[in-house]
Design a protein around this motif. Structure first.
Motif, mmCIF file in Angstrom:
data_model
loop_
_atom_site.group_PDB
_atom_site.id
_atom_site.type_symbol
_atom_site.label_atom_id
_atom_site.label_comp_id
_atom_site.label_asym_id
_atom_site.label_seq_id
_atom_site.Cartn_x
_atom_site.Cartn_y
_atom_site.Cartn_z
ATOM 1 N N VAL A 60 9.704 -7.628 7.355
ATOM 2 C CA VAL A 60 9.945 -7.335 5.496
ATOM 3 C C VAL A 60 8.343 -7.113 5.076
ATOM 4 C CG1 VAL A 60 10.231 -8.578 3.626
ATOM 5 C CG2 VAL A 60 11.943 -9.218 5.546
ATOM 6 N N VAL A 61 7.508 -7.884 5.380
ATOM 7 C CA VAL A 61 6.294 -6.781 4.818
ATOM 8 C C VAL A 61 5.745 -5.584 5.223
ATOM 9 C CG1 VAL A 61 3.371 -7.381 4.363
ATOM 10 C CG2 VAL A 61 5.669 -9.165 4.706
ATOM 11 N N ARG A 62 6.162 -5.242 6.869
ATOM 12 C CA ARG A 62 5.714 -3.647 6.367
ATOM 13 C C ARG A 62 6.522 -2.870 6.321
ATOM 14 N NH1 ARG A 62 5.603 -3.512 12.921
ATOM 15 N NH2 ARG A 62 4.234 -1.422 12.701
ATOM 16 N N GLY A 63 8.231 -3.397 5.858
ATOM 17 C CA GLY A 63 8.516 -2.301 4.740
ATOM 18 C C GLY A 63 8.209 -2.593 3.425
ATOM 19 N N MET A 64 8.072 -2.961 3.223
ATOM 20 C CA MET A 64 7.610 -3.381 1.267
ATOM 21 C C MET A 64 5.954 -2.660 1.042
ATOM 22 S SD MET A 64 6.459 -6.318 -0.128
ATOM 23 C CE MET A 64 8.687 -7.652 0.298
ATOM 24 N N PRO A 65 6.039 -2.069 -0.076
ATOM 25 C CA PRO A 65 4.830 -1.157 -0.164
ATOM 26 C C PRO A 65 3.472 -2.735 -0.525
ATOM 27 C CG PRO A 65 6.388 0.168 -1.089
ATOM 28 C CD PRO A 65 6.926 -1.098 -0.611
ATOM 29 N N SER A 66 2.639 -2.108 -0.282
ATOM 30 C CA SER A 66 1.478 -3.329 -0.486
ATOM 31 C C SER A 66 1.518 -4.033 -2.300
ATOM 32 C CB SER A 66 0.011 -2.498 -0.651
ATOM 33 O OG SER A 66 -0.172 -1.920 -0.915
ATOM 34 N N LEU A 67 1.923 -2.420 -3.239
ATOM 35 C CA LEU A 67 1.901 -2.659 -4.871
ATOM 36 C C LEU A 67 2.969 -3.570 -4.944
ATOM 37 C CD1 LEU A 67 0.245 -1.874 -7.479
ATOM 38 C CD2 LEU A 67 2.411 0.229 -7.460
ATOM 39 N N THR A 68 3.470 -3.402 -4.204
ATOM 40 C CA THR A 68 5.950 -4.484 -4.947
ATOM 41 C C THR A 68 4.940 -5.654 -4.794
ATOM 42 O OG1 THR A 68 6.730 -2.483 -4.095
ATOM 43 C CG2 THR A 68 8.195 -4.234 -4.071
ATOM 44 N N LEU A 69 4.106 -5.544 -2.762
ATOM 45 C CA LEU A 69 3.937 -7.379 -2.796
ATOM 46 C C LEU A 69 2.449 -7.698 -3.761
ATOM 47 C CD1 LEU A 69 4.118 -9.408 -0.780
ATOM 48 C CD2 LEU A 69 2.482 -9.084 0.141
ATOM 49 N N LEU A 70 1.858 -6.677 -4.308
ATOM 50 C CA LEU A 70 1.217 -7.092 -5.580
ATOM 51 C C LEU A 70 1.994 -7.788 -6.527
ATOM 52 C CD1 LEU A 70 -1.258 -6.587 -3.493
ATOM 53 C CD2 LEU A 70 -2.234 -5.156 -5.293
ATOM 54 N N PHE A 71 2.468 -6.666 -6.944
ATOM 55 C CA PHE A 71 3.298 -6.947 -8.410
ATOM 56 C C PHE A 71 4.068 -8.166 -8.110
ATOM 57 C CE2 PHE A 71 3.755 -2.937 -10.320
ATOM 58 C CZ PHE A 71 2.421 -2.571 -10.702
ATOM 59 N N LEU A 72 4.455 -8.859 -6.984
ATOM 60 C CA LEU A 72 5.221 -10.106 -6.878
ATOM 61 C C LEU A 72 4.778 -11.298 -6.874
ATOM 62 C CD1 LEU A 72 7.887 -9.007 -4.002
ATOM 63 C CD2 LEU A 72 8.581 -9.738 -6.318
ATOM 64 N N ILE A 73 3.712 -10.812 -6.221
ATOM 65 C CA ILE A 73 2.760 -12.413 -7.261
ATOM 66 C C ILE A 73 1.985 -12.659 -7.947
ATOM 67 C CG2 ILE A 73 1.158 -13.539 -6.098
ATOM 68 C CD1 ILE A 73 0.921 -11.693 -2.655
ATOM 69 N N TYR A 74 1.446 -11.318 -8.307
ATOM 70 C CA TYR A 74 0.334 -12.114 -10.428
ATOM 71 C C TYR A 74 1.495 -11.700 -11.105
ATOM 72 C CZ TYR A 74 -2.160 -10.354 -13.356
ATOM 73 O OH TYR A 74 -3.471 -10.691 -14.697
ATOM 74 N N PHE A 75 2.904 -11.492 -10.922
ATOM 75 C CA PHE A 75 4.195 -11.510 -12.034
ATOM 76 C C PHE A 75 5.331 -12.040 -11.832
ATOM 77 C CE2 PHE A 75 2.179 -6.914 -12.788
ATOM 78 C CZ PHE A 75 1.887 -7.163 -13.669
ATOM 79 N N GLY A 76 5.030 -12.381 -10.159
ATOM 80 C CA GLY A 76 6.578 -12.797 -10.227
ATOM 81 C C GLY A 76 6.571 -14.430 -10.160
ATOM 82 N N LEU A 77 5.167 -14.886 -9.569
ATOM 83 C CA LEU A 77 4.754 -16.476 -9.143
ATOM 84 C C LEU A 77 4.269 -17.271 -10.270
ATOM 85 C CD1 LEU A 77 2.120 -16.515 -6.091
ATOM 86 C CD2 LEU A 77 4.699 -16.568 -6.565
ATOM 87 N N PRO A 78 3.926 -16.710 -11.505
ATOM 88 C CA PRO A 78 4.327 -17.417 -13.026
ATOM 89 C C PRO A 78 5.830 -17.588 -12.996
ATOM 90 C CG PRO A 78 2.243 -15.874 -13.085
ATOM 91 C CD PRO A 78 3.596 -15.331 -11.436
ATOM 92 N N SER A 79 6.846 -17.187 -12.787
ATOM 93 C CA SER A 79 8.187 -17.969 -13.091
ATOM 94 C C SER A 79 8.028 -19.646 -12.477
ATOM 95 C CB SER A 79 9.067 -16.463 -12.700
ATOM 96 O OG SER A 79 8.697 -15.135 -13.221
ATOM 97 N N PHE A 80 6.926 -19.314 -11.660
ATOM 98 C CA PHE A 80 7.349 -20.517 -11.259
ATOM 99 C C PHE A 80 6.326 -21.672 -10.763
ATOM 100 C CE2 PHE A 80 9.540 -17.173 -7.962
ATOM 101 C CZ PHE A 80 11.054 -18.064 -7.571
ATOM 102 N N GLY A 81 5.142 -21.712 -11.934
ATOM 103 C CA GLY A 81 4.473 -22.474 -12.300
ATOM 104 C C GLY A 81 3.534 -21.968 -11.922
ATOM 105 N N VAL A 82 3.013 -20.637 -10.778
ATOM 106 C CA VAL A 82 2.056 -20.593 -9.955
ATOM 107 C C VAL A 82 1.184 -19.174 -10.680
ATOM 108 C CG1 VAL A 82 0.891 -20.215 -8.084
ATOM 109 C CG2 VAL A 82 2.751 -21.330 -8.116
ATOM 110 N N THR A 83 -0.133 -19.236 -11.625
ATOM 111 C CA THR A 83 -0.684 -18.409 -11.876
ATOM 112 C C THR A 83 -1.784 -18.649 -11.225
ATOM 113 O OG1 THR A 83 0.588 -18.903 -14.216
ATOM 114 C CG2 THR A 83 -1.843 -17.599 -14.142
ATOM 115 N N LEU A 84 -2.111 -16.672 -11.165
ATOM 116 C CA LEU A 84 -2.609 -15.955 -9.991
ATOM 117 C C LEU A 84 -4.211 -15.093 -11.174
ATOM 118 C CD1 LEU A 84 -1.920 -15.812 -6.549
ATOM 119 C CD2 LEU A 84 -2.877 -17.827 -8.005
ATOM 120 N N SER A 85 -5.518 -15.323 -10.770
ATOM 121 C CA SER A 85 -6.020 -13.990 -11.698
ATOM 122 C C SER A 85 -5.829 -12.492 -10.601
ATOM 123 C CB SER A 85 -7.488 -14.849 -11.235
ATOM 124 O OG SER A 85 -8.015 -14.328 -10.163
#
Length: 228
Positions: A60-85
C-alpha cells in the motif's frame, strides 16, 4: 542582478533551508531504518497474520505517492484529534514511506545469507532469535549498508515535497525568495545546485561503502568475529 549576487544576498535564507532539509532527511531516515526492521522480520515470520499485515503495509505504501501520505497525515489526522506541525508531519510521513522501501532492502539482505549458516548455528545450540542476532543480522548489515546509502540520496530529494505542507525546507525557501526577488529561474537553479552539492558526498559514500564491504565475504566477517 546576477545569479552570484542573488546567491550572496539570499545566503542566510538558503542556509536555513539547507539546515532544515538535512534535519528533515536525517530524522526521516532514522525513523525509516528503525521501523523497517520489524516490518521485514514480520514478512519473513511464520505467523500468517504478521506476514499478511506487513505485506499489505509495504504494498500500500509503495503504491502511494509520498505526497499523498504527507497530506493524509497533515490534513487528515486533525479529523481524529491528532494535530502535527508541518515538520513533524513531514518526518512522520517520509519515515513511514521510507520504511516500506527499507524493509525490502533488509529482507533481501537477510534472505541473501545462506541457510546452511542458520542450520549450523542451530546445531551448536543457538535459538532462533540468537541465530538472527549473532549470525544473520551482522552479515546482512554488510549487504544492506550500500543500498541504504543510496536510499538516503533518494530521501534527500523527496524532502522537497514537504514544502507543499509548508515545512520550512529548501523548496519552501525557494518559493519565498521567488516572491521576493521575482527571479524564479536563477533561484531554482541555485536550489538545484545546492541539492547536487548535498547529494554528491552521499553518492561518493555509497560507492566507497559498496567497494569496501565487497572486499571480504560475509562469512569471513562472522567467523573472524567469533560468532559461530
Amino acid at each position: 542582478m546576477s545569479i552570484f549576487t542573488l546567491a550572496v544576498e539570499a545566503f542566510p535564507q538558503l542556509v536555513q533551508g539547507v539546515i532544515a532539509t538535512l534535519r528533515l532527511m536525517v530524522l526521516s531516515f532514522l525513523l525509516a531504518i528503525v521501523l523497517a526492521l520489524p516490518i521485514a522480520l514480520a514478512r519473513m515470520s511464520r505467523s500468517h497474520v504478521l506476514k499478511v499485515a506487513a505485506h499489505t503495509y509495504v504494498e500500500v505504501v509503495r503504491g502511494m505517492p509520498s505526497l499523498t501520505l504527507l497530506f493524509l497525515i497533515y490534513f487528515g489526522l486533525p479529523s481524529f484529534g491528532v494535530t502535527l506541525s508541518a515538520v513533524d508531519a513531514a518526518i512522520f510521513g517520509l519515515g513511514l514511506n521510507g520504511a516500506a522501501y527499507v524493509s525490502e532492502i533488509y529482507r533481501a539482505g537477510i534472505q541473501a545469507i545462506d541457510d546452511g549458516q542458520r542450520e549450523a548455528a542451530q546445531m551448536v545450540g543457538l535459538r532462533r532469535w540468537q541465530v538472527m542476532r549473532y549470525v544473520v543480522l551482522p552479515q546482512a548489515l554488510r549487504i544492506v549498508i550500500p543500498p541504504l546509502a543510496n536510499f538516503s540520496i533518494s530521501l534527500l530529494k523527496d524532502t522537497s515535497v514537504a514544502s507543499l505542507i509548508s515545512a520550512p525546507e529548501m523548496m519552501l525557501q525557494a518559493r519565498d525568495l521567488t516572491s521576493e526577488y521575482f527571479m524564479p529561474l536563477q533561484i531554482y537553479t541555485i536550489i538545484g545546485v545546492m541539492y547536487l552539492l548535498m547529494a554528491l558526498p552521499l553518492s561518493f559514500l555509497a560507492r566507497q561503502l559498496a567497494r569496501h564491504l565487497s572486499v571480504r565475504s560475509p562469512e569471513e566477517t562472522v567467523y573472524s568475529n567469533g560468532k559461530v
